[in-house]
Scaffold this motif. Structure first.
Motif, PDB file in Angstrom:
ATOM      1  N   GLY A 137       0.821  -1.197   0.000  1.00 49.60           N
ATOM      2  CA  GLY A 137       0.000   0.000   0.000  1.00 49.60           C
ATOM      3  C   GLY A 137       0.858   1.251   0.000  1.00 49.60           C
ATOM      4  O   GLY A 137       1.928   1.298  -0.612  1.00 49.60           O
ATOM      5  N   ASP A 138       0.416   2.256   0.727  1.00 54.37           N
ATOM      6  CA  ASP A 138       1.153   3.521   0.794  1.00 54.37           C
ATOM      7  C   ASP A 138       2.108   3.491   1.988  1.00 54.37           C
ATOM      8  O   ASP A 138       1.960   4.240   2.947  1.00 54.37           O
ATOM      9  N   SER A 139       3.091   2.594   1.924  1.00 48.36           N
ATOM     10  CA  SER A 139       4.060   2.490   3.015  1.00 48.36           C
ATOM     11  C   SER A 139       5.460   2.309   2.444  1.00 48.36           C
ATOM     12  O   SER A 139       5.628   1.969   1.265  1.00 48.36           O
ATOM     13  N   VAL A 140       6.456   2.541   3.295  1.00 47.51           N
ATOM     14  CA  VAL A 140       7.846   2.281   2.909  1.00 47.51           C
ATOM     15  C   VAL A 140       8.523   1.497   4.022  1.00 47.51           C
ATOM     16  O   VAL A 140       8.159   1.598   5.191  1.00 47.51           O
ATOM     17  N   LYS A 141       9.515   0.697   3.618  1.00 46.34           N
ATOM     18  CA  LYS A 141      10.307  -0.079   4.574  1.00 46.34           C
ATOM     19  C   LYS A 141      11.619   0.648   4.810  1.00 46.34           C
ATOM     20  O   LYS A 141      12.313   1.016   3.857  1.00 46.34           O
ATOM     21  N   CYS A 142      11.948   0.837   6.071  1.00 49.55           N
ATOM     22  CA  CYS A 142      13.174   1.528   6.450  1.00 49.55           C
ATOM     23  C   CYS A 142      14.030   0.613   7.321  1.00 49.55           C
ATOM     24  O   CYS A 142      13.537  -0.356   7.905  1.00 49.55           O
ATOM     25  N   ARG A 143      15.304   0.924   7.405  1.00 48.24           N
ATOM     26  CA  ARG A 143      16.219   0.197   8.287  1.00 48.24           C
ATOM     27  C   ARG A 143      16.955   1.184   9.169  1.00 48.24           C
ATOM     28  O   ARG A 143      17.486   2.193   8.690  1.00 48.24           O
ATOM     29  N   ASP A 144      16.994   0.879  10.478  1.00 47.41           N
ATOM     30  CA  ASP A 144      17.766   1.732  11.367  1.00 47.41           C
ATOM     31  C   ASP A 144      19.218   1.276  11.373  1.00 47.41           C
ATOM     32  O   ASP A 144      19.613   0.391  10.598  1.00 47.41           O
ATOM     33  N   GLY A 145      20.040   1.841  12.236  1.00 54.05           N
ATOM     34  CA  GLY A 145      21.468   1.552  12.226  1.00 54.05           C
ATOM     35  C   GLY A 145      21.821   0.130  12.566  1.00 54.05           C
ATOM     36  O   GLY A 145      22.927  -0.336  12.265  1.00 54.05           O
ATOM     37  N   ALA A 146      20.883  -0.607  13.207  1.00 45.30           N
ATOM     38  CA  ALA A 146      21.107  -2.006  13.541  1.00 45.30           C
ATOM     39  C   ALA A 146      20.336  -2.928  12.596  1.00 45.30           C
ATOM     40  O   ALA A 146      20.150  -4.097  12.897  1.00 45.30           O
ATOM     41  N   TYR A 147      19.879  -2.398  11.483  1.00 42.12           N
ATOM     42  CA  TYR A 147      19.171  -3.135  10.440  1.00 42.12           C
ATOM     43  C   TYR A 147      17.815  -3.659  10.914  1.00 42.12           C
ATOM     44  O   TYR A 147      17.282  -4.618  10.386  1.00 42.12           O
ATOM     45  N   ARG A 148      17.236  -3.010  11.915  1.00 38.34           N
ATOM     46  CA  ARG A 148      15.887  -3.381  12.314  1.00 38.34           C
ATOM     47  C   ARG A 148      14.892  -2.752  11.345  1.00 38.34           C
ATOM     48  O   ARG A 148      15.066  -1.620  10.906  1.00 38.34           O
ATOM     49  N   GLN A 149      13.834  -3.491  11.046  1.00 33.61           N
ATOM     50  CA  GLN A 149      12.873  -3.051  10.038  1.00 33.61           C
ATOM     51  C   GLN A 149      11.815  -2.139  10.651  1.00 33.61           C
ATOM     52  O   GLN A 149      11.130  -2.511  11.604  1.00 33.61           O
ATOM     53  N   LEU A 150      11.682  -0.944  10.074  1.00 33.01           N
ATOM     54  CA  LEU A 150      10.704   0.038  10.512  1.00 33.01           C
ATOM     55  C   LEU A 150       9.790   0.369   9.331  1.00 33.01           C
ATOM     56  O   LEU A 150      10.271   0.714   8.241  1.00 33.01           O
ATOM     57  N   ILE A 151       8.492   0.276   9.552  1.00 33.20           N
ATOM     58  CA  ILE A 151       7.506   0.544   8.513  1.00 33.20           C
ATOM     59  C   ILE A 151       6.880   1.912   8.754  1.00 33.20           C
ATOM     60  O   ILE A 151       6.381   2.186   9.854  1.00 33.20           O
ATOM     61  N   VAL A 152       6.902   2.759   7.736  1.00 27.76           N
ATOM     62  CA  VAL A 152       6.227   4.059   7.804  1.00 27.76           C
ATOM     63  C   VAL A 152       5.003   3.995   6.896  1.00 27.76           C
ATOM     64  O   VAL A 152       5.125   3.792   5.684  1.00 27.76           O
ATOM     65  N   ARG A 153       3.827   4.121   7.509  1.00 29.81           N
ATOM     66  CA  ARG A 153       2.589   4.131   6.733  1.00 29.81           C
ATOM     67  C   ARG A 153       2.272   5.542   6.247  1.00 29.81           C
ATOM     68  O   ARG A 153       2.815   6.513   6.742  1.00 29.81           O
ATOM     69  N   ASN A 154       1.401   5.615   5.243  1.00 29.97           N
ATOM     70  CA  ASN A 154       1.034   6.912   4.655  1.00 29.97           C
ATOM     71  C   ASN A 154       2.287   7.669   4.220  1.00 29.97           C
ATOM     72  O   ASN A 154       2.438   8.876   4.472  1.00 29.97           O
ATOM     73  N   ALA A 155       3.177   6.943   3.548  1.00 31.74           N
ATOM     74  CA  ALA A 155       4.469   7.520   3.178  1.00 31.74           C
ATOM     75  C   ALA A 155       4.338   8.719   2.252  1.00 31.74           C
ATOM     76  O   ALA A 155       5.158   9.642   2.309  1.00 31.74           O
ATOM     77  N   SER A 156       3.324   8.720   1.406  1.00 29.42           N
ATOM     78  CA  SER A 156       3.163   9.837   0.466  1.00 29.42           C
ATOM     79  C   SER A 156       2.897  11.148   1.192  1.00 29.42           C
ATOM     80  O   SER A 156       3.266  12.224   0.708  1.00 29.42           O
ATOM     81  N   GLU A 157       2.277  11.077   2.366  1.00 35.39           N
ATOM     82  CA  GLU A 157       2.021  12.294   3.130  1.00 35.39           C
ATOM     83  C   GLU A 157       3.322  12.934   3.595  1.00 35.39           C
ATOM     84  O   GLU A 157       3.398  14.147   3.786  1.00 35.39           O
ATOM     85  N   TYR A 158       4.340  12.103   3.806  1.00 38.24           N
ATOM     86  CA  TYR A 158       5.634  12.607   4.258  1.00 38.24           C
ATOM     87  C   TYR A 158       6.611  12.816   3.103  1.00 38.24           C
ATOM     88  O   TYR A 158       7.723  13.311   3.317  1.00 38.24           O
ATOM     89  N   GLY A 159       6.211  12.413   1.907  1.00 38.07           N
ATOM     90  CA  GLY A 159       7.092  12.557   0.751  1.00 38.07           C
ATOM     91  C   GLY A 159       8.292  11.642   0.796  1.00 38.07           C
ATOM     92  O   GLY A 159       9.349  11.980   0.238  1.00 38.07           O
ATOM     93  N   LEU A 160       8.153  10.476   1.434  1.00 38.58           N
ATOM     94  CA  LEU A 160       9.297   9.570   1.577  1.00 38.58           C
ATOM     95  C   LEU A 160       9.436   8.656   0.370  1.00 38.58           C
ATOM     96  O   LEU A 160       8.458   8.068  -0.107  1.00 38.58           O
ATOM     97  N   GLU A 161      10.658   8.511  -0.093  1.00 42.37           N
ATOM     98  CA  GLU A 161      10.953   7.637  -1.219  1.00 42.37           C
ATOM     99  C   GLU A 161      12.216   6.845  -0.919  1.00 42.37           C
ATOM    100  O   GLU A 161      13.067   7.279  -0.132  1.00 42.37           O
ATOM    101  N   PRO A 162      12.357   5.661  -1.544  1.00 43.80           N
ATOM    102  CA  PRO A 162      13.569   4.857  -1.328  1.00 43.80           C
ATOM    103  C   PRO A 162      14.836   5.647  -1.622  1.00 43.80           C
ATOM    104  O   PRO A 162      14.906   6.404  -2.591  1.00 43.80           O
ATOM    105  N   GLY A 163      15.821   5.492  -0.751  1.00 45.04           N
ATOM    106  CA  GLY A 163      17.100   6.183  -0.913  1.00 45.04           C
ATOM    107  C   GLY A 163      17.281   7.361   0.016  1.00 45.04           C
ATOM    108  O   GLY A 163      18.388   7.881   0.154  1.00 45.04           O
ATOM    109  N   GLU A 164      16.201   7.780   0.682  1.00 46.05           N
ATOM    110  CA  GLU A 164      16.280   8.918   1.585  1.00 46.05           C
ATOM    111  C   GLU A 164      16.649   8.456   2.997  1.00 46.05           C
ATOM    112  O   GLU A 164      16.337   7.343   3.396  1.00 46.05           O
ATOM    113  N   PHE A 165      17.285   9.358   3.734  1.00 49.94           N
ATOM    114  CA  PHE A 165      17.582   9.122   5.145  1.00 49.94           C
ATOM    115  C   PHE A 165      16.651   9.992   5.972  1.00 49.94           C
ATOM    116  O   PHE A 165      16.427  11.171   5.643  1.00 49.94           O
ATOM    117  N   VAL A 166      16.091   9.422   7.041  1.00 51.40           N
ATOM    118  CA  VAL A 166      15.069  10.137   7.796  1.00 51.40           C
ATOM    119  C   VAL A 166      15.168   9.764   9.280  1.00 51.40           C
ATOM    120  O   VAL A 166      15.523   8.641   9.634  1.00 51.40           O
TER     121      VAL A 166
END
Length: 415
Positions: free
Chosen positions: A369-398
């Motif tokens: 759906g409208d989500s992105v998968k992120c990784r923190d410094g320990a490679y833990r998986q973090l899901i951000v929902r409604n990613a389009s509202e934040y303008g998040l795209e693969p390759g960005e650091f947040v």
């Protein structure tokens, strides 16, 4: 290398997850066959829209359980109603865990030319081909042979090319990254990682599977490189496979439990936050109840935040295939117990993150759906929902704040 059969039911999201499962299986050297009868493992990606669909899923799971050696069930019904499959001979898994569960503890198999690949913002860098092991259950060694390590500079140049092509995450892969350089008489993994981290640019590096024996000899040097380089995910995948030295001997693994524990202690001392990833094979032919309990105790002691549990499956042409196997019921019960412990340990790890701030998490790929998968410094998986509202795209650091957890991953929001 396993022969797999996969069936997918339900929506476009399920079909997309199955495509990703198949991609990872192909990348690891496994191949698809027509029909469950010819497969080592069957994968059922389930749907749970209506009651009739649920009945159909249970009936199909029972059929596949009778037709193939191992059955993995994933998808919506598996995750929402996993207990419904208790009476079937199946492992219930999140789709992201399926590829690792298929491997039967075997090493991944890279392509013959071991060439780097850019997939979105993720660069796949095979650093060598082959391994130094002779595990009694593994068929991969027949295809790959002993380790062949290109020079450090050659791999550094490949990594540099991936960064220049747009890679924001470089995944170091190989049958066993920990023995990189052994064929040249020099252990070089820590040297290679240090050189790659020195490449100009903003990116992250994840080290792929490294057997404990290879890591143990360079554990101090390796942990020091992790501690000194923010570009390296603080993540180590060291598959122990059993908590019993007797079973490890029968598996012809080259390490003992004590060496594995020394690796964990070294990384605990060097890193404030890091992720231990490991694998266990359940139901190896010589595994006793006591051996199984030793594996369970090792999980409780080390609490790995990523854990792959695989029921032993005989591979043709391997020495373990000639051993008298355990009954399916025993393997199922032990697998169920270990999987439950795994969910408890992993769930506790992600639950403990709620409320925490994770700076410079990398947006790796689009999710469902409208989500992105992120990784923190320990490679833990973090899901951000409604990613389009934040303008998040693969390759960005947040910078992210963890808001809730869902056992094998957490949800987060940009700060």
């Amino acid at each position: 290398m396993a022969r797999y059969h996969i069936e997918t039911y339900g929506c476009t999201s399920n079909r997309g997850e199955s495509r990703e499962i198949e991609r990872r299986l192909r990348d690891a050297g496994h191949y698809r066959v027509d029909g469950p009868e010819a497969a080592d493992v069957a994968i059922l990606n389930t749907c749970t829209v209506v009651e009739k669909t649920e009945r159909n899923m249970l009936e199909r799971a029972a059929e596949l359980g009778d037709e193939t050696a191992d059955l993995l069930v994933t998808g919506c019904m598996a995750l929402a109603q996993g207990d419904a499959f208790t009476d079937t001979d199946a492992q219930v898994l999140h789709w992201d865990e399926v590829p690792a569960a298929v491997t039967n503890g075997e090493c991944p198999t890279t392509t013959p030319d071991a060439s780097p690949v850019l997939d979105g913002v993720v660069g796949i860098l095979p650093i060598a081909r082959g391994c130094m092991s002779d595990c009694s259950y593994c068929i991969t060694k027949h295809a790959t042979g002993k380790i062949e390590s290109p020079p450090v500079e050659e791999n550094v140049e490949k990594a540099r090319a991936l960064v220049h092509a747009g890679a924001k995450e470089i995944r170091i892969t190989g049958q066993d990254t920990g023995v990189y350089g052994w064929d040249t008489g020099e252990r070089k993994l820590h040297t290679l990682l240090e050189r790659i981290c020195a490449i100009d640019g903003e990116f992250r590096v994840r080290v792929g599977m490294a057997n404990p024996k290879g890591v143990h000899g360079i554990r101090e040097e390796l942990a020091a490189v992790f501690a000194a380089n923010d570009k390296l995910y603080n993540f180590l995948h060291a598959p122990v496979q059993s908590g019993s030295n007797d079973v490890l001997g029968d598996m012809r693994r080259q390490h003992q439990v004590g060496e594995y524990l020394e690796i964990v202690d070294t990384f605990d001392s060097a890193l404030e936050k890091w992720t231990l990833s490991t694998d266990f094979i359940v139901g190896f032919p010589t595994e006793t109840d006591e051996d199984h309990e030793q594996s369970m105790d090792l999980i409780r002691q080390t609490r790995p935040e990523k854990l792959n549990v695989t029921r032993f499956s005989k591979r043709p042409g391997t020495d373990a295939a000639d051993m008298k196997g355990l009954g399916g019921t025993i393997k199922k019960e032990r697998s169920k117990a270990m999987s439950a412990l795994k969910m408890e340990v992993v769930g506790d790890a992600y639950e403990s993150m709620v409320g925490a701030i994770r700076e410079d998490a990398l947006v790796v790929e689009e999710g469902t759906g409208d989500s992105v998968k992120c990784r923190d410094g320990a490679y833990r998986q973090l899901i951000v929902r409604n990613a389009s509202e934040y303008g998040l795209e693969p390759g960005e650091f947040v910078d992210l704040e963890v808001t809730s957890a869902n056992t094998v991953y957490a949800f987060a929001e940009p700060r």
